[in-house]
Write a protein that holds these residues in place. Structure first.
Motif, PDB file in Angstrom:
ATOM      1  N   CYS A  24      27.332  30.086 -50.915  1.00 24.46           N
ATOM      2  CA  CYS A  24      26.610  30.060 -52.180  1.00 24.46           C
ATOM      3  C   CYS A  24      25.116  30.020 -51.926  1.00 24.46           C
ATOM      4  O   CYS A  24      24.619  29.215 -51.166  1.00 24.46           O
ATOM      5  CB  CYS A  24      27.045  28.870 -53.034  1.00 24.46           C
ATOM      6  SG  CYS A  24      28.287  29.314 -54.238  1.00 24.46           S
TER       7      CYS A  24
ATOM      8  N   TRP B 294      22.063  29.576 -54.165  1.00 24.85           N
ATOM      9  CA  TRP B 294      21.560  29.311 -55.514  1.00 24.85           C
ATOM     10  C   TRP B 294      20.092  29.679 -55.620  1.00 24.85           C
ATOM     11  O   TRP B 294      19.276  29.272 -54.809  1.00 24.85           O
ATOM     12  CB  TRP B 294      21.778  27.840 -55.856  1.00 24.85           C
ATOM     13  CG  TRP B 294      23.222  27.524 -56.057  1.00 24.85           C
ATOM     14  CD1 TRP B 294      24.042  26.882 -55.176  1.00 24.85           C
ATOM     15  CD2 TRP B 294      24.029  27.832 -57.186  1.00 24.85           C
ATOM     16  NE1 TRP B 294      25.297  26.780 -55.710  1.00 24.85           N
ATOM     17  CE2 TRP B 294      25.325  27.348 -56.931  1.00 24.85           C
ATOM     18  CE3 TRP B 294      23.782  28.477 -58.400  1.00 24.85           C
ATOM     19  CZ2 TRP B 294      26.366  27.493 -57.850  1.00 24.85           C
ATOM     20  CZ3 TRP B 294      24.815  28.615 -59.298  1.00 24.85           C
ATOM     21  CH2 TRP B 294      26.091  28.129 -59.023  1.00 24.85           C
TER      22      TRP B 294
ATOM     23  N   CYS C 188      30.107  25.744 -55.317  1.00 22.69           N
ATOM     24  CA  CYS C 188      30.276  27.111 -55.773  1.00 22.69           C
ATOM     25  C   CYS C 188      31.144  27.104 -57.021  1.00 22.69           C
ATOM     26  O   CYS C 188      32.161  26.441 -57.073  1.00 22.69           O
ATOM     27  CB  CYS C 188      30.930  27.952 -54.691  1.00 22.69           C
ATOM     28  SG  CYS C 188      31.023  29.686 -55.134  1.00 22.69           S
TER      29      CYS C 188
ATOM     30  N   CYS D   3      23.938  31.963 -58.586  1.00 22.99           N
ATOM     31  CA  CYS D   3      24.386  32.110 -57.213  1.00 22.99           C
ATOM     32  C   CYS D   3      24.315  33.580 -56.840  1.00 22.99           C
ATOM     33  O   CYS D   3      24.947  34.421 -57.479  1.00 22.99           O
ATOM     34  CB  CYS D   3      25.823  31.599 -57.066  1.00 22.99           C
ATOM     35  SG  CYS D   3      26.473  31.853 -55.412  1.00 22.99           S
TER      36      CYS D   3
END
Ligand SMILES: [Zn+2]
Length: 63
Positions: A29, A31, A58, A42
């Protein structure tokens, strides 16, 4: 109380192992903060969430 210290040490060790596994599972992930819309997105799975700070998990499975 050496036994108590040993149990405490094992507990801390187990905690760090658990943390390591948790971060490994969600390492994909990425972000990114979308300040214009006030959401975190994401870059890996496309999940979006409204949060003040960067999300740690996630959200792939929640979509
Ligand atoms: Zn993701």
């Amino acid at each position: 109380m050496p036994l108590l210290l040993l149990i405490l040490f094992i507990g801390v060790l187990a905690y760090f192992i658990w943390r390591h596994n948790a971060t490994t599972l969600t390492r994909n992930c990425r972000w990114r903060e979308d300040r214009a819309r006030g959401v975190w997105r994401c870059a890996f799975c496309g999940a979006e969430t409204q949060s003040r700070d960067a999300p740690r998990d996630c959200l792939r499975d929640r979509r």
